[in-house]
Scaffold this motif. Structure first.
Motif, PDB file in Angstrom:
ATOM      1  N   ILE A   4       0.857  -1.180   0.000  1.00  8.90           N
ATOM      2  CA  ILE A   4       0.000   0.000   0.000  1.00  8.90           C
ATOM      3  C   ILE A   4       0.895   1.232   0.000  1.00  8.90           C
ATOM      4  O   ILE A   4       1.927   1.270   0.668  1.00  8.90           O
ATOM      5  CB  ILE A   4      -0.928  -0.005   1.226  1.00  8.90           C
ATOM      6  CG1 ILE A   4      -2.095  -0.951   0.969  1.00  8.90           C
ATOM      7  CG2 ILE A   4      -1.440   1.384   1.543  1.00  8.90           C
ATOM      8  CD1 ILE A   4      -3.047  -1.079   2.113  1.00  8.90           C
ATOM      9  N   ILE A  15      -4.765   6.803  -1.173  1.00  5.35           N
ATOM     10  CA  ILE A  15      -4.182   5.478  -0.948  1.00  5.35           C
ATOM     11  C   ILE A  15      -4.214   4.691  -2.251  1.00  5.35           C
ATOM     12  O   ILE A  15      -5.192   4.742  -2.988  1.00  5.35           O
ATOM     13  CB  ILE A  15      -5.001   4.664   0.085  1.00  5.35           C
ATOM     14  CG1 ILE A  15      -5.383   5.508   1.303  1.00  5.35           C
ATOM     15  CG2 ILE A  15      -4.295   3.380   0.482  1.00  5.35           C
ATOM     16  CD1 ILE A  15      -4.266   5.959   2.146  1.00  5.35           C
ATOM     17  N   SER A  16      -3.138   3.937  -2.519  1.00  3.10           N
ATOM     18  CA  SER A  16      -3.127   3.015  -3.659  1.00  3.10           C
ATOM     19  C   SER A  16      -2.662   1.645  -3.189  1.00  3.10           C
ATOM     20  O   SER A  16      -1.779   1.541  -2.335  1.00  3.10           O
ATOM     21  CB  SER A  16      -2.193   3.514  -4.769  1.00  3.10           C
ATOM     22  OG  SER A  16      -2.707   4.669  -5.387  1.00  3.10           O
ATOM     23  N   LEU A  17      -3.253   0.630  -3.764  1.00  4.27           N
ATOM     24  CA  LEU A  17      -2.854  -0.757  -3.497  1.00  4.27           C
ATOM     25  C   LEU A  17      -2.178  -1.291  -4.748  1.00  4.27           C
ATOM     26  O   LEU A  17      -2.703  -1.163  -5.856  1.00  4.27           O
ATOM     27  CB  LEU A  17      -4.081  -1.601  -3.157  1.00  4.27           C
ATOM     28  CG  LEU A  17      -3.862  -3.099  -2.952  1.00  4.27           C
ATOM     29  CD1 LEU A  17      -2.924  -3.373  -1.782  1.00  4.27           C
ATOM     30  CD2 LEU A  17      -5.203  -3.804  -2.736  1.00  4.27           C
ATOM     31  N   CYS A  23      -0.716  -0.786 -10.118  1.00  7.40           N
ATOM     32  CA  CYS A  23      -1.697  -0.268  -9.174  1.00  7.40           C
ATOM     33  C   CYS A  23      -3.025  -0.960  -9.447  1.00  7.40           C
ATOM     34  O   CYS A  23      -3.557  -0.882 -10.556  1.00  7.40           O
ATOM     35  CB  CYS A  23      -1.840   1.247  -9.331  1.00  7.40           C
ATOM     36  SG  CYS A  23      -3.048   1.971  -8.214  1.00  7.40           S
ATOM     37  N   ILE A  40      -7.740   2.433   3.502  1.00  2.00           N
ATOM     38  CA  ILE A  40      -6.942   1.206   3.387  1.00  2.00           C
ATOM     39  C   ILE A  40      -7.856  -0.008   3.372  1.00  2.00           C
ATOM     40  O   ILE A  40      -7.720  -0.907   2.525  1.00  2.00           O
ATOM     41  CB  ILE A  40      -5.916   1.114   4.540  1.00  2.00           C
ATOM     42  CG1 ILE A  40      -4.827   2.181   4.368  1.00  2.00           C
ATOM     43  CG2 ILE A  40      -5.286  -0.287   4.592  1.00  2.00           C
ATOM     44  CD1 ILE A  40      -3.887   2.298   5.545  1.00  2.00           C
ATOM     45  N   CYS A  43      -9.590  -0.261   0.005  1.00  2.00           N
ATOM     46  CA  CYS A  43      -8.679  -0.776  -1.033  1.00  2.00           C
ATOM     47  C   CYS A  43      -8.572  -2.298  -0.949  1.00  2.00           C
ATOM     48  O   CYS A  43      -8.604  -2.992  -1.966  1.00  2.00           O
ATOM     49  CB  CYS A  43      -7.291  -0.163  -0.891  1.00  2.00           C
ATOM     50  SG  CYS A  43      -7.165   1.556  -1.394  1.00  2.00           S
ATOM     51  N   LEU A  54       0.232  -8.061   2.698  1.00  2.00           N
ATOM     52  CA  LEU A  54       1.108  -6.939   2.354  1.00  2.00           C
ATOM     53  C   LEU A  54       2.559  -7.267   2.666  1.00  2.00           C
ATOM     54  O   LEU A  54       2.869  -7.842   3.714  1.00  2.00           O
ATOM     55  CB  LEU A  54       0.688  -5.674   3.115  1.00  2.00           C
ATOM     56  CG  LEU A  54      -0.698  -5.116   2.800  1.00  2.00           C
ATOM     57  CD1 LEU A  54      -0.991  -3.907   3.674  1.00  2.00           C
ATOM     58  CD2 LEU A  54      -0.825  -4.756   1.323  1.00  2.00           C
ATOM     59  N   ILE A  57       4.831  -1.185   3.239  1.00  2.00           N
ATOM     60  CA  ILE A  57       3.990   0.005   3.111  1.00  2.00           C
ATOM     61  C   ILE A  57       4.884   1.181   2.750  1.00  2.00           C
ATOM     62  O   ILE A  57       5.912   1.409   3.395  1.00  2.00           O
ATOM     63  CB  ILE A  57       3.236   0.305   4.421  1.00  2.00           C
ATOM     64  CG1 ILE A  57       2.309  -0.857   4.766  1.00  2.00           C
ATOM     65  CG2 ILE A  57       2.432   1.599   4.293  1.00  2.00           C
ATOM     66  CD1 ILE A  57       1.657  -0.742   6.109  1.00  2.00           C
TER      67      ILE A  57
END
Length: 199
Positions: A4, A15-17, A23, A40, A43, A54, A57
């Motif tokens: 993330i 926020i981007s995942l 992405c 979060i 996402c 994950l 970060i």
């Protein structure tokens, strides 16, 4: 790698995942930094990714919004600590320098300061140089790279840099080896005051 990317420097935190350098989901409408945890979760819920999937970060550490940066770093540190994963701290200054032509003569990188002032770095002196503050009128028609300087576009030759969780995530992925750390205690916000106090 799944990760993330959190941008709390922009006017609205976003926020981007990511899955590697792709992405897979973005959330760009946090009303303020207190919405970061919800963003979060959103996402993750919109994809097949779970929190414990994950690998790291990425988080902006400033300069930028005083409160936003503190909140984002605290949230990122909390998640990273609970999952025993590294953080990739992203300096706004280093990121912007990485996006521009370093042979830019008298061009500057600028950040909004108090009143009608601009905190700036000379491009030719690099990201580790000392910054300074001057009135925005001293930069009339000069090329200024940065973010959140739209209100001065009739005064300066504003060169807006693409700055959001997606672009920060791509930068973090590309520079992961040199930027990642498991020592969460060394990560702290970068405030413009830090540079002013050096003078």
């Amino acid at each position: 790698m799944n990760f993330i990317s959190i941008d709390a420097v922009s006017e609205k935190a976003n926020i981007s995942l990511f899955s590697n350098d792709e992405c897979i989901f973005e959330y760009n409408d946090c009303k303020n930094s207190s919405f970061i945890p919800k963003a979060i979760n959103l996402c993750l819920s919109k994809t097949d990714c779970k929190l414990d999937h994950l690998d790291f970060i990425a988080v902006t550490i400033g300069p930028g919004s005083y409160t936003g940066i503190r909140v984002a770093i605290s949230i990122a540190q909390g998640i990273a600590y609970s999952l025993s994963i590294p953080l990739v701290p992203i300096s706004t200054i280093n990121y912007i320098f990485s996006q521009i032509n370093k042979e830019s003569g008298d061009d500057v990188i600028g950040f909004p300061a108090y009143g009608e002032n601009l905190f700036y770095f000379k491009v030719k002196e690099g990201p580790n140089s000392k910054g300074d503050i001057k009135n925005i009128l001293d930069f009339r028609d000069k090329k200024v790279f940065g973010v959140q300087l739209e209100k001065y576009k009739d005064i300066i030759n504003y060169q807006q840099v693409d700055f959001c969780s997606k672009s920060i995530g791509l930068y973090a992925f590309k520079n992961y080896k040199e930027l990642n750390t498991l020592d969460l205690n060394i990560i702290s916000p970068i405030y413009l005051d830090n540079f002013i106090s050096k003078k």
